[in-house]
Scaffold this active site. Structure first.
Site, PDB file in Angstrom:
ATOM      1  N   GLU A 288      68.187  37.253  32.095  1.00  0.00           N
ATOM      2  CA  GLU A 288      68.200  36.152  31.138  1.00  0.00           C
ATOM      3  C   GLU A 288      68.153  36.675  29.701  1.00  0.00           C
ATOM      4  OE1 GLU A 288      66.472  32.291  32.947  1.00  0.00           O
ATOM      5  OE2 GLU A 288      65.300  32.632  31.149  1.00  0.00           O
ATOM      6  N   HIS A 309      70.005  50.702  54.881  1.00  0.00           N
ATOM      7  CA  HIS A 309      70.763  50.317  56.080  1.00  0.00           C
ATOM      8  C   HIS A 309      71.538  49.021  55.846  1.00  0.00           C
ATOM      9  CE1 HIS A 309      68.812  53.433  58.595  1.00  0.00           C
ATOM     10  NE2 HIS A 309      67.933  53.339  57.612  1.00  0.00           N
ATOM     11  N   LYS A 423      72.474  22.519  33.690  1.00  0.00           N
ATOM     12  CA  LYS A 423      71.603  21.354  33.536  1.00  0.00           C
ATOM     13  C   LYS A 423      72.409  20.164  33.028  1.00  0.00           C
ATOM     14  CE  LYS A 423      67.444  23.904  32.217  1.00  0.00           C
ATOM     15  NZ  LYS A 423      66.513  24.151  31.123  1.00  0.00           N
TER      16      LYS A 423
HETATM   17  O1  PA5 Z   1      62.326  32.807  30.497  1.00  0.00           O
HETATM   18  C1  PA5 Z   1      62.507  31.625  30.276  1.00  0.00           C
HETATM   19  O2  PA5 Z   1      62.371  31.119  29.146  1.00  0.00           O
HETATM   20  C2  PA5 Z   1      62.893  30.678  31.397  1.00  0.00           C
HETATM   21  O3  PA5 Z   1      63.114  31.370  32.572  1.00  0.00           O
HETATM   22  C3  PA5 Z   1      61.801  29.666  31.624  1.00  0.00           C
HETATM   23  O4  PA5 Z   1      60.614  30.316  31.964  1.00  0.00           O
HETATM   24  C4  PA5 Z   1      62.184  28.681  32.726  1.00  0.00           C
HETATM   25  O5  PA5 Z   1      63.417  28.103  32.459  1.00  0.00           O
HETATM   26  C5  PA5 Z   1      61.126  27.592  32.860  1.00  0.00           C
HETATM   27  O6  PA5 Z   1      60.963  26.935  31.644  1.00  0.00           O
HETATM   28  P1  PA5 Z   1      59.703  26.047  31.334  1.00  0.00           P
HETATM   29  O7  PA5 Z   1      58.496  26.898  31.359  1.00  0.00           O
HETATM   30  O8  PA5 Z   1      59.957  25.478  29.989  1.00  0.00           O
HETATM   31  O9  PA5 Z   1      59.643  24.991  32.409  1.00  0.00           O
END
Ligand code: PA5
Length: 437
Positions: A288, A309, A423
């Protein structure tokens, strides 16, 4: 001993391929520390091991003790950075069969993670499982508006309220969210839930050392003081702008140098099954953070020798765009010796008296040699043994390396604009107000 040593000798990179990042690394280092101080970017995690809310920390320990005495199960509701760090740490530091042990042996509530998918059968299994158990909820969402945890929270809050009544249910709900904004914050305030704050300048995937990770860990019986002290050791150790001496920055630079040589897939390898979720945490952290603007190393993981394996063939002889980062835990902490067998029908007597740790290590050494020969560069991160301190160290090491690596790649490692796309489509298909054509 709480230390970590990184070995880079298994890559064919020349010193100059790495050294060329020296100036850039020093500049980014300075910028990181300035911005962490002025709180102008999502860099709060950089100083977390020393600069954290001590009162909140004590509250975490106090409230965790309550859950430990009044619940058989803690449901941790969160997704992405809001659950992976806790899960990674708890699984790394407890028995492989932690959740299957009976309560006395486990000496802690079971931690069950939910809200990280939209799958009815998974959620239904959780509902059935907790039916006859005392449980509490820790709902975690920084934005407070993420659909997956919000849906799970609605479902399990209702079950909790039906089981205990409104007043007792409120005492069993812990909300970890933003200090001021978001739907979860509003709800928590209205219902007067106990809340924990995610600092403003710490993004989801860098939040494991905040209440996001620390509260579930404390409930599971993890020593969060030791975890923080391991991270502090890393904070001190890697507070050095010099690429030559800073192994964390060197890892970041080596990744970028390999990427320039078309090595665009990194496999994080472990020989310790307990690190399965640590790999998941690492994948999310790097995926990410770096995967944007058509750039980035694709982070994936493998558990050896198991995956030798399955993926082993591809790694040895498939497309040559891979490199591996191996976490080598020198001492598994529980060794088993191979005994002699008179008949030796399995032909294993050549291993008599050898320990499994030794055999696993030889498997690792043989694999590294084979993969390096097959043009898969290997970086090895050595740690003495797995405990709170070394894990805290490792968490900080990867967070800092990830941020540095992303900056060297010239992307913003602290945002995730691409996550919005699915989303928007999903909301449109579901008819969410404001998302119509
Ligand atoms: O690293 C990040 O920002 C994301 O992976 C969030 O942790 C994830 O989308 C969850 O978001 P939130 O804590 O706002 O529900």
């Amino acid at each position: 001993m709480n230390n970590l040593k990184v070995t880079f000798k298994h890559t064919k990179l020349l010193d100059k391929n790495i050294a060329k990042y020296t100036e850039q690394v020093a500049q980014i280092h300075e910028e990181f520390h300035e911005k962490a101080k002025s709180k102008t970017e999502f860099l709060g995690w950089l100083e977390l091991p020393t600069n954290y809310d001590k009162r909140e920390f004590e509250k975490i320990k106090r409230e965790a003790e309550k859950v430990r005495t009044n619940a058989d199960v803690l449901l941790v509701i969160g997704i992405g950075g809001s659950y992976l760090g806790a899960r990674a740490t708890i699984e790394a530091l407890t028995s492989n069969f932690h959740t299957m042990l009976d309560k006395e042996k486990r000496n802690a509530p079971q931690i069950i993670f939910v809200g990280n998918n939209l799958n009815a059968s998974y959620i239904n299994d959780v509902i059935n499982y907790i039916e006859d158990k005392d449980f509490a909820i820790n709902v975690i969402s920084k934005s407070g508006t993420t659909t997956e945890p919000a849906i799970s929270f609605r479902i399990f809050r209702e079950i909790l309220e039906n089981k205990y009544g409104l007043a007792e249910a409120k005492k069993r709900i812990y909300a970890t969210t933003d200090a001021k904004k978001g739907a979860l914050k509003t709800l928590a305030e209205k219902e007067k839930y106990t809340t924990f704050v995610i600092p403003d300048n710490v993004g989801g995937r860098y939040s494991v050392l905040t209440p996001v990770g620390l509260f579930p860990m404390a409930v599971a019986g993890i020593d969060i003081e030791k975890l923080m002290s391991g991270a502090k050791l890393a904070q001190d150790k890697y507070n050095d702008e010099s690429l030559k001496y800073n192994e964390c920055y060197k890892y970041a630079a080596v990744r970028n140098a390999l990427y320039e040589q078309e090595k665009n897939i990194e496999i994080l390898v472990t020989y310790e099954p307990k690190l399965h979720y640590f790999i998941e945490w690492w994948k999310q952290l790097f995926g990410e953070s770096e995967g944007k603007e058509g750039k980035g190393i694709f982070p994936t993981g493998a558990e050896f020798t198991t995956d030798l394996h399955s993926l082993g063939q591809y790694i040895q002889e498939g497309r040559r765009n891979l490199f591996e980062t191996v976490i080598n835990i020198k001492n598994s902490g529980a060794d088993i010796k191979i005994h002699n067998d008179e008949d030796n029908l399995d032909g294993l007597n050549y291993l008599t008296g050898k320990s499994l740790d030794y055999i696993n290590r030889k498997a690792m050494e043989g694999t590294i040699d084979a993969h390096v020969e097959g043009d898969v560069p290997n970086i090895v991160i050595n740690i003495e043994k797995l405990n709170e301190e070394t894990l805290g160290h490792l968490i900080y090491f990867f967070e800092l390396a990830c941020a540095m690596s992303g900056k060297l790649l010239e992307i913003n490692p602290f945002n995730q604009p691409g996550v919005e796309k699915y989303k928007t489509n999903m909301f449109k298909l579901l008819g969410k107000p404001g998302y119509e054509e």
